[in-house]
Motif scaffolding. Structure first.
Motif, PDB file in Angstrom:
ATOM      1  N   UNK A 220      90.997 -12.563   8.210  1.00  0.00           N
ATOM      2  CA  UNK A 220      91.897 -11.426   8.007  1.00  0.00           C
ATOM      3  C   UNK A 220      93.353 -11.808   7.803  1.00  0.00           C
ATOM      4  N   UNK A 221      93.787 -12.960   8.324  1.00  0.00           N
ATOM      5  CA  UNK A 221      95.217 -13.227   8.377  1.00  0.00           C
ATOM      6  C   UNK A 221      95.642 -14.443   7.559  1.00  0.00           C
ATOM      7  N   UNK A 222      95.132 -15.624   7.895  1.00  0.00           N
ATOM      8  CA  UNK A 222      95.601 -16.849   7.247  1.00  0.00           C
ATOM      9  C   UNK A 222      94.411 -17.772   7.015  1.00  0.00           C
ATOM     10  N   UNK A 223      94.436 -18.490   5.912  1.00  0.00           N
ATOM     11  CA  UNK A 223      93.412 -19.503   5.696  1.00  0.00           C
ATOM     12  C   UNK A 223      93.774 -20.770   6.445  1.00  0.00           C
ATOM     13  N   UNK A 224      94.754 -21.496   5.919  1.00  0.00           N
ATOM     14  CA  UNK A 224      95.281 -22.691   6.602  1.00  0.00           C
ATOM     15  C   UNK A 224      96.668 -22.358   7.139  1.00  0.00           C
ATOM     16  N   UNK A 225      96.937 -22.801   8.388  1.00  0.00           N
ATOM     17  CA  UNK A 225      98.239 -22.520   9.013  1.00  0.00           C
ATOM     18  C   UNK A 225      98.868 -23.841   9.434  1.00  0.00           C
ATOM     19  N   UNK A 226      99.914 -24.243   8.707  1.00  0.00           N
ATOM     20  CA  UNK A 226     100.718 -25.394   9.117  1.00  0.00           C
ATOM     21  C   UNK A 226     101.788 -24.906  10.073  1.00  0.00           C
ATOM     22  N   UNK A 227     101.486 -24.960  11.374  1.00  0.00           N
ATOM     23  CA  UNK A 227     102.275 -24.233  12.378  1.00  0.00           C
ATOM     24  C   UNK A 227     103.590 -24.939  12.694  1.00  0.00           C
ATOM     25  N   UNK A 228     103.547 -26.263  12.886  1.00  0.00           N
ATOM     26  CA  UNK A 228     104.746 -27.054  13.160  1.00  0.00           C
ATOM     27  C   UNK A 228     104.746 -28.271  12.233  1.00  0.00           C
ATOM     28  N   UNK A 229     105.885 -28.971  12.184  1.00  0.00           N
ATOM     29  CA  UNK A 229     105.999 -30.324  11.647  1.00  0.00           C
ATOM     30  C   UNK A 229     105.482 -30.422  10.210  1.00  0.00           C
ATOM     31  N   UNK A 230     104.964 -31.591   9.807  1.00  0.00           N
ATOM     32  CA  UNK A 230     104.569 -31.812   8.412  1.00  0.00           C
ATOM     33  C   UNK A 230     103.088 -32.195   8.377  1.00  0.00           C
ATOM     34  N   UNK A 231     102.261 -31.284   7.912  1.00  0.00           N
ATOM     35  CA  UNK A 231     100.821 -31.512   7.840  1.00  0.00           C
ATOM     36  C   UNK A 231     100.397 -31.540   6.368  1.00  0.00           C
ATOM     37  N   UNK A 232      99.122 -31.845   6.132  1.00  0.00           N
ATOM     38  CA  UNK A 232      98.697 -32.096   4.752  1.00  0.00           C
ATOM     39  C   UNK A 232      97.317 -31.489   4.490  1.00  0.00           C
ATOM     40  N   UNK A 233      97.143 -31.001   3.275  1.00  0.00           N
ATOM     41  CA  UNK A 233      95.851 -30.527   2.784  1.00  0.00           C
ATOM     42  C   UNK A 233      95.460 -31.393   1.595  1.00  0.00           C
ATOM     43  N   UNK A 234      94.255 -31.963   1.643  1.00  0.00           N
ATOM     44  CA  UNK A 234      93.798 -32.887   0.610  1.00  0.00           C
ATOM     45  C   UNK A 234      92.441 -32.409   0.098  1.00  0.00           C
ATOM     46  N   UNK A 235      92.361 -32.110  -1.165  1.00  0.00           N
ATOM     47  CA  UNK A 235      91.094 -31.762  -1.810  1.00  0.00           C
ATOM     48  C   UNK A 235      90.362 -30.650  -1.061  1.00  0.00           C
TER      49      UNK A 235
END
Length: 734
Positions: A220-235
């Protein structure tokens, strides 16, 4: 999911009793946490009795595996704790659905000690049609404690229908001012499928954490959530069907929310939201998201596949056809790989021009070699046909290597120390001779460069020279067809236009031509009267930016402003007639306002840097719709106050608040209010006793969408109900 310690004394007793009751009805159930690995296809069934919670606690170095846990009985639940060093939880299935409010609310509760790894592998968990709980009681799939300091590997998990986060792994990034300061452990989520988990599918928050080859569907709200700092999504593929396939940052008053960043690589999504001006998305969608099922990721499709360990992990990409990608996050990196392949071809992102940092693929003695250089944040690609990597060189820089959907660890391959000869030596010598012969015919030193044409033509040349000056025949007046010579990054460039029968001239001091552009028309090039062929030089495709080019500052909305620059400033041509020099702007300053209507937009052209930018209200309003330089949004928090508003409540009453942004208690109240119990991301539900101290302050962003006030112990007394000191009326939100 609240950041609060579990009640260990009660849970340990209940957990042991629950386990013994479940064991009585299970087949071949081993001692708690001590079961040996089951034979392939075998697993234990743990049927949890009504009202009981099956609790498993792993000790350091233990493995818990091959269990199907059935919580279909009324009030049955499960919590699996893996908190410590070098633990493995694998081949686990949870079925039956949540029909009660668990506490704590995680099916898997995990953390790794510093320097150690905890691994969750091949897991299926379905919350079913979870009960209608308060948001504070919503169950989550996998929860990572704030004290997580090592590495958590989550591989090949299939999570479904959790009303909270599917994977809630951001608390380790909690900043120092948070009541539960995080320990910055990394979380690596790979080959996983998350379906219809509502707060978010996957939520990460520490540097070095990433999701790779994962699919997130619905929610309902978010798919991926990068909440803090520096995160990564790959493929990854994200298909929520909403406005926030990717959410970056939040609005709670903690360090890290406002500067959270997400890098996407070969990831497909439709929408994203940068919650604050300091949040940033690096990269863009690689295309339309694809709904790949769990079996395509190597995750279990059913509970039985998980418990039996029969789901197939992703296949090894070698040998086969794949795209090889080289990246760097630490300056320029040099790479060298040896492959056994039918063919290797550079891709569009490889720089194959002949220069000191050329990227190339070549065959030598029956092997293929890939060698080149990649800058920080860049990607070089090569297409491999029916091949596999044999050796990897340890050259300069820190390199990232990807083959198809798989990251490549250089340590898994033999080392290659130097670049082999790139072909037949006699051919190479012949090529060098040809280059030397060609170079001997190229002009060097001081000469007059002339450009002419039998038709209208545009020309562009790059030179290594001490100086280049336009001659009398060059048209240097400022207009669309200006002829010019300019210096950029240590090179000189000649760019302009010549008409049929015309000649443009430039005087070159101590120089030589390096590259020639093939632009509109066919121009002739002469040096001191000797004609040169453009094919004798490397190609240059576009005109580089001049160091003194004007940049565009765009403002839109309703506010007053003053900007000062280190160069000069002027209104863009389409706005110049409305702005009087001396009144609205001078040589290096502009001071004006925007009314807020649909056309309230101005573009200023400037050189140098912005040295001062002040924003203020206009007619008691400030609304910033656009504040950007060359299309890049500026950090508005540097110029206006973007801090949360204060919602203060005092008296005796019960209330529920919902906002379209986010909500947190003020620091002085935070210790008395538990996240998940009293409030969540965008809601608060609490009460005031009526005492003299019955006062709470909430920090909110966005607007209040719901404000319900009711009696507390038969009394409704509102002493304070304000936003930033301004009284509000609950009836306005009914």
């Amino acid at each position: 999911m609240p950041d609060t310690p579990e009640n260990a004394s009660n849970e340990s007793i209940l957990g042991r009793r629950s386990y013994l009751k479940a064991a009585a009805g299970a087949t071949a159930l081993a001692a708690l946490g001590k079961s040996a690995a089951a034979s392939e296809g075998e697993y234990d069934v743990v049927k949890v009795s009504a009202g009981e919670t099956h609790i498993v606690r792993l000790s350091d170095g233990e493995t818990y595996e091959n269990k199907l846990i059935d919580i279909s009985a009324d009030g049955a639940g499960v919590h699996i704790y893996a908190r410590g060093s070098d633990m493995i939880v694998r081949n686990i299935a949870i079925v039956g659905g949540w029909d009660h409010a668990p506490s704590p609310s995680g099916a898997f509760m995990v953390e790794a000690d510093a320097g150690s790894t905890v691994r969750l592998e091949n897991i299926y968990a379905d919350a079913g049609e979870a009960g209608n709980f308060d948001p504070s009681d919503n169950p989550t799939g996998i929860y990572t404690y704030w004290s997580h300091a090592g590495t958590l590997e989550i591989d090949r998990v299939h999570l479904r229908n959790f009303p909270d986060n599917g994977i809630y792994a951001s608390p380790a990034g909690n900043p120092p001012e948070h009541p539960n300061e995080g320990s910055n452990g990394e979380v690596h989520v790979t080959n996983s499928y998350v379906y219809d988990c509502h707060t978010s599918g996957i939520r990460l928050g520490t540097d070095g954490s990433y999701a790779e080859n994962c699919v997130i569907v619905d929610g309902n709200h978010r798919g991926y959530w990068g909440y803090y700092n520096h995160t990564e999504l790959i493929d990854c593929d994200i298909l929520t069907g909403g406005s926030r396939d990717i959410q970056i940052g939040g609005s709670a008053d903690w360090t890290g929310h406002d500067t959270a960043e997400v890098t996407v690589r070969e990831t497909r999504f439709d929408t994203y939201n940068e919650h604050q001006s300091g949040n940033d998305l690096h990269g863009s969608s690689a295309g339309s998201p694809e709904h790949r099922g769990p079996e395509e990721l190597g995750a279990p499709k059913t509970a039985e596949e998980a418990a039996s360990g029969s789901s197939e992990p992703p296949s090894d990409p070698f040998p086969g056809d794949f795209t090889l990608e080289l990246t760097s996050n630490d300056g320029v990196s040099e790479y060298l790989l040896e492959l056994d392949a039918a063919n290797v071809e550079p891709g569009d992102d490889a720089n194959t021009h002949d220069h000191d940092y050329q990227d190339r693929a070549f065959e030598h003695d029956g092997r293929w070699y890939v060698h080149g250089y990649v800058g920080s944040g860049g990607v070089d690609d090569f297409h491999v046909e029916n091949g596999e990597i044999l050796r990897v060189g340890e050259l300069e820089g820190s390199l990232g290597i990807r083959a198809g959907r798989s990251l490549v660890d250089p340590a898994e391959f033999d080392d290659i120390e130097s670049v082999p000869d790139s072909g037949d030596e006699s051919d190479e010598e012949q090529e060098e001779d040809e280059e030397e012969e060609s170079a001997e015919n190229h002009p060097s030193g001081d000469f007059v460069l002339e450009l002419s044409s039998d038709e209208f033509a545009e020309y562009l040349l790059e030179l290594d020279a001490a100086s280049v000056e336009p001659g009398d025949e060059a048209n240097t007046w400022e207009h669309d067809y200006q002829d010019r010579a300019f210096e950029h990054d240590g090179r000189w460039y000649v760019h302009g236009y010549v008409g049929s029968g015309g000649v443009d001239d430039f005087h070159v001091e101590d120089g030589e031509i390096l590259r020639v552009g093939e632009l509109e028309g066919a121009s002739r090039i002469s040096a001191d009267g000797e004609e040169l062929g453009p094919d004798e030089f490397d190609d240059i495709e576009s005109v580089p930016s001049q160091t003194d080019d004007f940049r565009a500052l765009e403002v839109a909305g309703q506010f007053a402003y003053r900007v000062e620059v280190s160069g000069e400033i002027r209104p863009a041509e389409e706005h110049a007639e409305w702005l009087t020099e001396g009144e609205a702007f001078g040589d290096d300053w502009a001071e004006w306002w925007l009314s807020g209507n649909d056309g309230a937009r101005t573009v200023w052209e400037f050189t140098g840097e912005i040295t001062e930018l002040e924003l203020d209200d206009h007619d008691d309003e400030i609304e910033i719709r656009t504040l950007s330089v060359d299309g890049e949004e500026l950090d508005r928090s540097e110029y206006v106050d973007t801090s949360p508003k204060e919602l203060a409540v005092a008296g005796q009453f019960e209330y529920r608040i919902e906002v379209d942004g986010e909500l947190e208690p003020a620091e002085e109240h935070a210790e008395w209010l538990t996240e998940g119990e009293a409030y969540g991301d965008d809601w608060a539900e609490w009460w005031l006793s009526g005492s003299s101290d019955a006062r709470t302050v909430w920090l909110i962003t966005g607007e209040i969408t719901t404000l319900d006030v009711s009696d507390r112990d038969g009394t409704t007394e509102i002493r304070t109900l304000t936003v930033d000191g301004e009284e509000i009326d609950p009836n306005d939100y009914s």
